[in-house]
Design an enzyme around this catalytic site. Structure first.
Site, short mmCIF file in Angstrom:
data_model
loop_
_atom_site.label_atom_id
_atom_site.label_comp_id
_atom_site.label_asym_id
_atom_site.label_seq_id
_atom_site.Cartn_x
_atom_site.Cartn_y
_atom_site.Cartn_z
N GLY A 97 0.82 -1.20 0.00
CA GLY A 97 0.00 0.00 0.00
C GLY A 97 0.85 1.25 0.00
O GLY A 97 2.00 1.24 -0.45
N SER A 98 0.30 2.31 0.53
CA SER A 98 0.99 3.59 0.55
C SER A 98 2.11 3.59 1.58
O SER A 98 2.14 2.77 2.50
CB SER A 98 0.00 4.71 0.87
N CYS A 105 2.45 0.48 -8.46
CA CYS A 105 3.55 1.01 -7.67
C CYS A 105 4.79 1.18 -8.53
O CYS A 105 5.68 1.97 -8.19
CB CYS A 105 3.84 0.12 -6.47
N GLU A 120 5.73 -3.53 0.98
CA GLU A 120 5.83 -3.15 -0.43
C GLU A 120 5.00 -1.89 -0.59
O GLU A 120 3.77 -1.95 -0.70
CB GLU A 120 5.32 -4.27 -1.34
#
Length: 503
Positions: free
Chosen positions: A238-239, A294, A260
């Site tokens: 995620g962020s 991403c 990640e």
């Protein structure tokens, strides 16, 4: 739509909690899954509560007690069967990925293919969980290391790869002997339910129905997982902000986290590059998945000799991008995932203009249902603060540079460190880019873009990207605990380092 849902065992209302069986009417409230291409509801998901989460973890712990005793090659056989079940459902599950995320159908099916590929990888891995033999300094001693299953692994996945990232973790963890509790994104619960339904009969057949519990729920489920001492490893995608919260919470209990997180990926294009290759790489990297990877290309660092020509060609290429229904053949870009993503993109473009950027193309919202936008190209400079941030949308910043050294400095001068690329025909330049003086990212490519990593290599990045590694290479070690063993087969008890004690 109804045919796809029916084929995957889904209905208008679906339980989002699976422990070692489906939980009827879980206690976490209802969530409506929205098709970002239309803004309309696909189906309703009944979310899990904290009590449902606890039941899922206990089911995973029970399954782990059985699963860890099964020989690794036997575990690999179960994963092989899972891969075959995914093959049989590739078209339907890929279409559901498209319906829930908005990525085009080719990418939706490609994500399911990635699950199939990682299953194949895991099957081979199940016979290669090797440890080292180490020479002891003491006579008549043998020393070696071995790897044991870690326990219950927690997986928090993101909307943009709603099933592939789960498979990276779950299928590798499974052959390592672990069980896995899954908390999917609130944007994509249906794909998680469908995947669990595909896998469930295989697990039940082999006596481990609780191996892969599922808890669709809100932030409180992720917080519970991060705080849970029963879960030695939490893998979160995620962020950067989300990852920081998860990482700090897990670290406080001395657990492990595999993070990640965000990327702010750059492609360097030197004046000796093949511009046709670079152009295609930037187009897919910036526009593919509507810029919601991403690994999406966020910045293009252009040597001044070719900057003007490349920018003009890129604008022309963007004008040909077919934006529309992601299920239709020929569409290259679907919608953003939700209204919040549209607002984020609009705000980033406005900020870039305030900071001196020039909008060369796009950036408008399309006048149609759903969350469709035009991809944007902005001429920028490295000093603009907005270029140091990740906006999860199809915005690419073009920045002119004088030299390779300047390009590398600008590329690395951001908090994130996931993916990077250079286009050049110079061996010297490419090797410099790949050296210790070059890219500081976890992924560094030459003459291909920042997106589209293969499962055979370890995936992940440095700095605020989190430092985690998933998928191929030796990433399996994250899901196991290392044990060093020494066996004395002699009749003496010598101490290490030549220490003499009490004789």
């Amino acid at each position: 739509m109804s045919d796809i849902l029916k084929q995957l065992g889904l209905g208008p209302v679906n339980s989002g909690v699976y422990t070692d069986s489906w939980v009827e009417a879980p206690g976490g409230g209802d969530l409506v899954s929205i098709n970002p291409a239309t803004g309309e509801a696909i189906a309703t998901v009944q979310m899990g509560s904290r009590n449902d989460y606890d039941r899922a973890v206990e089911a995973a712990r029970h399954a782990f007690e059985v699963w860890r005793l099964m020989p690794a090659p036997k575990r690999g056989e179960v994963v092989r069967q899972i891969g075959n079940a995914l093959r049989e459902n590739k078209a339907a599950l890929g279409a559901l990925v498209t319906m829930e995320t908005g990525k085009i159908r080719a990418e939706g099916e490609g994500e399911v293919q990635e699950m199939i590929d990682i299953a194949d990888f895991a099957v081979g891995l199940s016979r290669q969980l090797y440890g080292l033999t180490i020479h002891s300094e003491r006579p008549s001693h043998r020393m070696y290391e071995q790897w044991h299953p870690l326990g219950v692994v927690g997986v928090i996945s993101a909307f943009n790869f709603p099933v592939a990232v789960w498979s990276w973790n779950a299928l590798l963890a499974a052959v390592c002997g672990d069980s896995v509790v899954w908390k999917p994104s609130e944007e994509t619960p249906l794909t998680a339910i469908a995947t669990t339904r595909i896998v469930e009969p295989i697990l039940r057949e082999h006596g481990v129905p609780g191996l892969f519990p599922l808890v669709a729920g809100g932030r409180e489920i992720g917080v519970a997982m991060a705080e849970d001492r029963r879960i030695p490893l939490v893998s979160a995608t995620g962020s950067c902000a989300m990852g920081r919260s998860v990482g700090e919470t897990v670290a406080r209990r001395l657990g492990r986290s595999l993070l990640e997180l965000g990327g702010n990926n750059a492609i360097i294009v030197l004046d000796d590059a093949r511009l046709d290759l670079a152009l295609r790489a930037v187009l897919f990297g910036a526009v593919g998945t509507a810029g919601q990877r991403c690994t999406s290309t966020r910045r293009v660092l252009l040597q001044k000799g070719i900057a003007g020509e490349f920018a003009a060609k890129l604008v022309s290429a963007y004008e040909t991008v077919a934006i529309g229904d992601p299920l239709e053949e020929g569409t290259l870009m679907g919608p953003l995932v939700n209204e919040r993503a549209v607002r984020s993109m609009t705000s980033a473009i406005a900020l870039a203009k305030e900071q001196g950027g020039e909008l060369l193309y796009g950036g408008n919202r399309l006048d149609r249902p759903g969350f469709f936008v035009e991809p944007a190209i902005i001429r920028a400079n490295a000093g603009m603060g907005v270029t140091h941030e990740e906006t999860f949308a199809p915005i690419v910043y073009l920045i002119e540079v004088d030299s390779l050294e300047e390009a590398i400095r600008i590329q690395n001068d951001v908090p994130q460190g996931l993916s990077s690329a250079i286009f050049t025909d110079s061996v010297r330049s490419s090797e410099h880019f790949l050296s210790a003086l070059g890219s500081d990212c976890g992924i560094a490519n030459v003459n291909l873009g920042t997106s589209g990593a293969e499962i055979g290599g370890a995936f992940g990045g440095e700095k605020e990207t989190g430092g985690g590694r998933e998928s191929g290479s030796d990433s399996w070690k994250a899901y196991m605990r290392r044990q060093t063993n020494t066996i004395n087969y002699g009749s003496e008890l010598p101490l290490a380092q030549g220490i003499r004690f009490g004789d």
